[in-house]
Scaffold this motif. Structure first.
Motif, PDB file in Angstrom:
ATOM      1  N   ASN A  96       1.294  -1.464  -0.507  1.00 37.11           N
ATOM      2  CA  ASN A  96      -0.124   0.541   0.047  1.00 37.11           C
ATOM      3  C   ASN A  96       0.817   1.486   0.036  1.00 37.11           C
ATOM      4  O   ASN A  96       0.623   2.674  -0.433  1.00 37.11           O
ATOM      5  CB  ASN A  96      -1.262   0.106   1.208  1.00 37.11           C
ATOM      6  N   THR A  97       2.389   1.360   0.399  1.00 36.00           N
ATOM      7  CA  THR A  97       2.626   2.001   0.190  1.00 36.00           C
ATOM      8  C   THR A  97       3.140   3.443  -0.414  1.00 36.00           C
ATOM      9  O   THR A  97       2.832   4.365  -0.467  1.00 36.00           O
ATOM     10  CB  THR A  97       4.590   2.083   1.512  1.00 36.00           C
ATOM     11  N   GLU A 144      -0.105  -1.064   9.032  1.00 36.69           N
ATOM     12  CA  GLU A 144      -1.537  -1.139   8.667  1.00 36.69           C
ATOM     13  C   GLU A 144      -2.506  -2.361   9.319  1.00 36.69           C
ATOM     14  O   GLU A 144      -3.038  -2.485   9.670  1.00 36.69           O
ATOM     15  CB  GLU A 144      -1.910  -1.212   7.161  1.00 36.69           C
ATOM     16  N   SER A 203      -1.971   7.113   8.861  1.00 42.07           N
ATOM     17  CA  SER A 203      -1.708   5.900   8.899  1.00 42.07           C
ATOM     18  C   SER A 203       0.166   6.326   8.151  1.00 42.07           C
ATOM     19  O   SER A 203       0.506   4.789   9.027  1.00 42.07           O
ATOM     20  CB  SER A 203      -2.369   5.333   8.162  1.00 42.07           C
TER      21      SER A 203
HETATM   22  C1  LIG Z   1      -4.341   4.359  -2.426  1.00 49.22           C
HETATM   23  C2  LIG Z   1      -3.555   4.298  -1.484  1.00 49.22           C
HETATM   24  C3  LIG Z   1      -3.501   5.799  -0.856  1.00 49.22           C
HETATM   25  C4  LIG Z   1      -3.272   6.124   0.545  1.00 49.22           C
HETATM   26  N1  LIG Z   1      -2.276   7.608   1.288  1.00 49.22           N
HETATM   27  C5  LIG Z   1      -2.287   7.911   2.414  1.00 49.22           C
HETATM   28  C6  LIG Z   1      -1.530   8.515   2.216  1.00 49.22           C
HETATM   29  O1  LIG Z   1      -1.915   9.780   1.869  1.00 49.22           O
HETATM   30  N2  LIG Z   1      -1.823   9.212   3.898  1.00 49.22           N
HETATM   31  C7  LIG Z   1      -1.136   7.861   4.370  1.00 49.22           C
HETATM   32  O2  LIG Z   1      -1.121   8.340   5.916  1.00 49.22           O
HETATM   33  N3  LIG Z   1      -1.924   6.420   4.256  1.00 49.22           N
HETATM   34  C8  LIG Z   1      -2.387   6.525   3.565  1.00 49.22           C
HETATM   35  N4  LIG Z   1      -2.711   5.553   2.356  1.00 49.22           N
HETATM   36  C9  LIG Z   1      -2.248   4.004   3.155  1.00 49.22           C
HETATM   37  C10 LIG Z   1      -1.251   3.762   3.365  1.00 49.22           C
HETATM   38  O3  LIG Z   1      -0.624   3.306   2.302  1.00 49.22           O
HETATM   39  C11 LIG Z   1      -1.461   3.044   3.890  1.00 49.22           C
HETATM   40  O4  LIG Z   1      -1.263   1.873   5.688  1.00 49.22           O
HETATM   41  C12 LIG Z   1       0.461   2.444   4.863  1.00 49.22           C
HETATM   42  O5  LIG Z   1       1.558   2.466   3.607  1.00 49.22           O
HETATM   43  C13 LIG Z   1       0.599   0.878   5.450  1.00 49.22           C
HETATM   44  O6  LIG Z   1       2.159   0.595   4.878  1.00 49.22           O
HETATM   45  P1  LIG Z   1       2.885  -0.938   6.036  1.00 49.22           P
HETATM   46  O7  LIG Z   1       4.240  -0.484   6.098  1.00 49.22           O
HETATM   47  O8  LIG Z   1       2.255  -1.467   6.950  1.00 49.22           O
HETATM   48  O9  LIG Z   1       2.393  -1.828   4.774  1.00 49.22           O
HETATM   49  P2  LIG Z   1       2.129  -1.741   3.035  1.00 49.22           P
HETATM   50  O10 LIG Z   1       2.569  -0.790   2.601  1.00 49.22           O
HETATM   51  O11 LIG Z   1       1.153  -2.051   2.751  1.00 49.22           O
HETATM   52  O12 LIG Z   1       3.222  -3.556   2.621  1.00 49.22           O
HETATM   53  C14 LIG Z   1       3.603  -4.474   3.253  1.00 49.22           C
HETATM   54  C15 LIG Z   1       3.800  -5.063   2.928  1.00 49.22           C
HETATM   55  O13 LIG Z   1       4.074  -7.029   3.498  1.00 49.22           O
HETATM   56  C16 LIG Z   1       4.840  -7.742   2.636  1.00 49.22           C
HETATM   57  N5  LIG Z   1       3.325  -8.634   2.721  1.00 49.22           N
HETATM   58  C17 LIG Z   1       1.743  -9.466   2.958  1.00 49.22           C
HETATM   59  N6  LIG Z   1       1.604 -10.725   3.261  1.00 49.22           N
HETATM   60  C18 LIG Z   1       3.342 -10.826   3.380  1.00 49.22           C
HETATM   61  C19 LIG Z   1       2.745 -12.860   3.491  1.00 49.22           C
HETATM   62  N7  LIG Z   1       2.614 -13.629   3.903  1.00 49.22           N
HETATM   63  N8  LIG Z   1       4.555 -12.642   3.620  1.00 49.22           N
HETATM   64  C20 LIG Z   1       5.601 -12.112   2.986  1.00 49.22           C
HETATM   65  N9  LIG Z   1       4.960 -10.537   2.776  1.00 49.22           N
HETATM   66  C21 LIG Z   1       4.367 -10.055   3.150  1.00 49.22           C
HETATM   67  C22 LIG Z   1       3.484  -6.447   1.170  1.00 49.22           C
HETATM   68  O14 LIG Z   1       4.087  -7.650   0.035  1.00 49.22           O
HETATM   69  C23 LIG Z   1       4.496  -5.549   1.394  1.00 49.22           C
HETATM   70  O15 LIG Z   1       5.622  -5.833   0.767  1.00 49.22           O
HETATM   71  C24 LIG Z   1      -2.719   4.836   1.160  1.00 49.22           C
HETATM   72  C25 LIG Z   1      -3.015   3.340   1.472  1.00 49.22           C
HETATM   73  C26 LIG Z   1      -3.720   3.429  -0.683  1.00 49.22           C
HETATM   74  C27 LIG Z   1      -3.773   1.786  -1.216  1.00 49.22           C
END
Ligand SMILES: Cc1cc2nc3c(=O)[nH]c(=O)nc-3n(C[C@H](O)[C@H](O)[C@H](O)COP(=O)(O)OP(=O)(O)OC[C@H]3O[C@@H](n4cnc5c(N)ncnc54)[C@H](O)[C@@H]3O)c2cc1C
Length: 504
Positions: free
Chosen positions: A43-44, A369, A385
């Motif tokens: 999502n990032t 997330e 987030s």
């Molecule tokens: C279109 C969109 C726009 C957004 N805009 C904003 C914004 O402007 N500001 C804001 O604060 N938030 C925004 N958000 C929300 C924010 O982007 C996310 O909440 C945040 O980036 C999540 O980061 P993360 O590192 O937790 O997860 P992610 O960036 O989703 O990374 C998850 C990782 O885990 C990996 N993974 C998952 N399952 C497994 C598995 N079983 N085995 C190995 N790897 C796995 C995936 O491949 C990925 O690499 C937006 C989201 C979207 C979808």
């Protein structure tokens, strides 16, 4: 046999930031990041709006950001956590800047702060309309400079291994994972394991989340016995660009409404003030519900975003990617109304963690997330987030650095499961089951609707198991089972939501 001091699952902002901070502080520790697809597919990279942070202490204040967050969360936030996150934000942003991330400034050199729904002040740091891509790219560029980090792509983590310590307490000792190039399930031991697996938007028919957002981390943590909470607070973004048969939908950032765009019905009339005095700048839950009410009344598939009255040059400067995307499908924001619909966007709840990002299972952390920190409550305030991911990656890193020397590797060596995994077969039937699940996952307003959804989820699980029993396990099957697990948790928690009390 494979082992690493710290294993991080997921390569979005949360996982990468924790890895970099920990590697810099403790070059003696080995760190492995596993990610199930290419490193930048979570999502990032799709985040558009940016990161909410108080930088202008003349026109804004920490207290104001805290109150906006609490108000959006509908009485279900943990105020202590909200205060910690908002007050820590400037330090974490400073660290992001040292890692090379650039945010837009005005010609005078001060931050060009965006405004988004639910925020009473302009406070969003952004990089045009591709804030997430800027962050993801720059952090991924830092990783090769740190020799104690190994980033492994195409490794699908399947399950956590747990054992009992001398005091009979359950702890996480490692992870079973599927190496997509070797087609075998293997095990890796670690002293600290961090889930940073992102959200679960793929459970829903209309979503802005990419293919990898299948809730794997929540499902794995649940199977390992970790507490999961507030999972039913799925945030729907009000303005996903409606394109028939598109999955996922392209997002039209909240920042567009902050910039002055209107939401209008098919008669080009604004209607949001009927629902909230803040109109287009009400929080996402309110705007999404208002749009859904209008759609129910009219039977239409979408409403529209109207940007035609805005200064086009300034609009294009702020939103070049959105404008260019619209043009590729024949829409010009300067002249055309843009069809929009609410879409599943963000998982507000998840794996329960404390202020150090610890789950209820020893040695297991969750950040970003996939976690439930208490920051968001019922409804995440826009752009909070990415901030949460930064702060809890920092908190987790600090805790790991302090405690890891007291943790020994498990001595139990799991024989690598000889079970081989087949590459995905598009005809296996799992894709059709996923679509059925997406159809079933809507809002559950009544107990009867929730019961029907649970029955559908159970039937889909039986069918998936039947298909799987006749062939070797595949990545699609693993993901589908995770999605069904998370789906049933969402529906169950919806049923019990009347009993949900604020986190303390
Ligand atoms: C279109 C969109 C726009 C957004 N805009 C904003 C914004 O402007 N500001 C804001 O604060 N938030 C925004 N958000 C929300 C924010 O982007 C996310 O909440 C945040 O980036 C999540 O980061 P993360 O590192 O937790 O997860 P992610 O960036 O989703 O990374 C998850 C990782 O885990 C990996 N993974 C998952 N399952 C497994 C598995 N079983 N085995 C190995 N790897 C796995 C995936 O491949 C990925 O690499 C937006 C989201 C979207 C979808």
């Amino acid at each position: 046999m494979e082992k690493t001091d710290i294993l991080i699952i997921g390569s979005g902002l949360a996982g990468l930031f924790l890895a970099i901070k920990t590697a810099q502080k403790r070059p003696d520790l080995s760190i492995v990041i596993m990610t199930k697809s290419l490193a930048d597919t979570g999502n990032t990279r799709y985040a558009q709006g940016g990161i909410a942070t108080v930088t202008d202490l003349v026109n804004d204040s920490y207290e104001q950001h805290i109150q906006d967050t609490l108000s959006a969360g509908g009485g279900c936030c943990n105020e202590k956590i909200v205060r910690m996150v908002v007050q820590q934000a400037p330090d974490r942003i400073e660290e992001l800047l040292t890692m090379g991330i650039a945010f837009d400034t005005k010609p005078s050199g001060i931050w060009d702060l965006g405004l988004e729904g639910g925020h009473s002040r302009n406070r969003i740091l952004h990089h045009k309309d591709i804030s997430g891509l800027e962050i993801e790219r720059k952090l991924l560029a830092v990783i090769p400079q740190l020799p104690n980090i190994r980033l492994l792509e195409n490794q699908l983590c399947v399950d956590l291994s747990t054992e009992k310590d001398k005091t009979d307490q359950e702890y996480c000792s490692g992870v079973f994972y599927f190496n997509k190039t070797r087609h075998r399930i293997k095990h890796i031991r670690a002293r600290s394991i961090v889930l940073s697996t992102g959200g679960c938007g793929q459970l829903f028919k209309n979503t802005t989340n990419p293919e990898v957002a299948t809730g794997d981390g929540v499902a794995m943590a649940y199977r390992a016995g970790a507490a999961i909470e507030q999972l039913h607070y799925i945030q729907f973004h009000p303005t996903a660009l409606y394109e028939a048969n598109k999955h996922p939908f392209f997002l039209l950032s909240e920042a567009l409404r902050g910039f002055g765009a209107y939401v209008v019905d098919e008669n080009q009339k604004r209607f949001l003030f009927k629902y909230d005095t803040r109109g287009e700048l009400a929080t996402r839950d309110i705007v999404s519900q208002a749009i859904n009410s209008e759609l129910e009344k009219t039977g239409k598939k979408h409403v529209y975003l109207d940007c035609r009255h805005l200064d086009y040059d300034a609009f294009y400067r702020h939103f070049p990617t959105i404008t260019d995307y619209c043009r590729t499908i024949g829409l010009n924001p300067q002249e055309d109304l843009i069809p929009v619909v609410p879409a599943a966007h963000y998982q507000c709840g998840g794996i329960t963690v404390d202020q150090h990002s610890r789950t209820t299972v020893k040695n297991l952390y969750a950040i970003g997330e996939c976690s439930c920190t208490g920051l968001h409550g019922k409804n995440r305030l826009a752009s909070n987030s990415l901030l949460e991911a930064l702060v809890f990656a920092h908190q987790g890193s600090e805790h790991i650095c302090k405690t890891i020397d007291t943790i020994a590797f498990s001595s139990l060596i799991f024989m690598n499961k000889q079970q081989s995994v087949l590459p995905d077969n598009p005809d296996s039937g799992f894709a059709a089951l996923k679509e059925e699940l997406q159809q079933a996952m809507t809002a559950f307003y009544t107990d009867k609707e929730a019961k029907t959804a649970l029955n559908t989820i159970k039937q889909l699980k039986t069918t998936a198991d039947q298909i799987n029993s006749k062939q070797k396990i595949t990545p699609s099957f693993i993901e589908l089972i995770n999605m069904l697990t998370v789906a049933s948790l969402i529906v169950e928690q919806t049923k019990h939501s009347k009993n949900v009390t604020p986190l303390t």
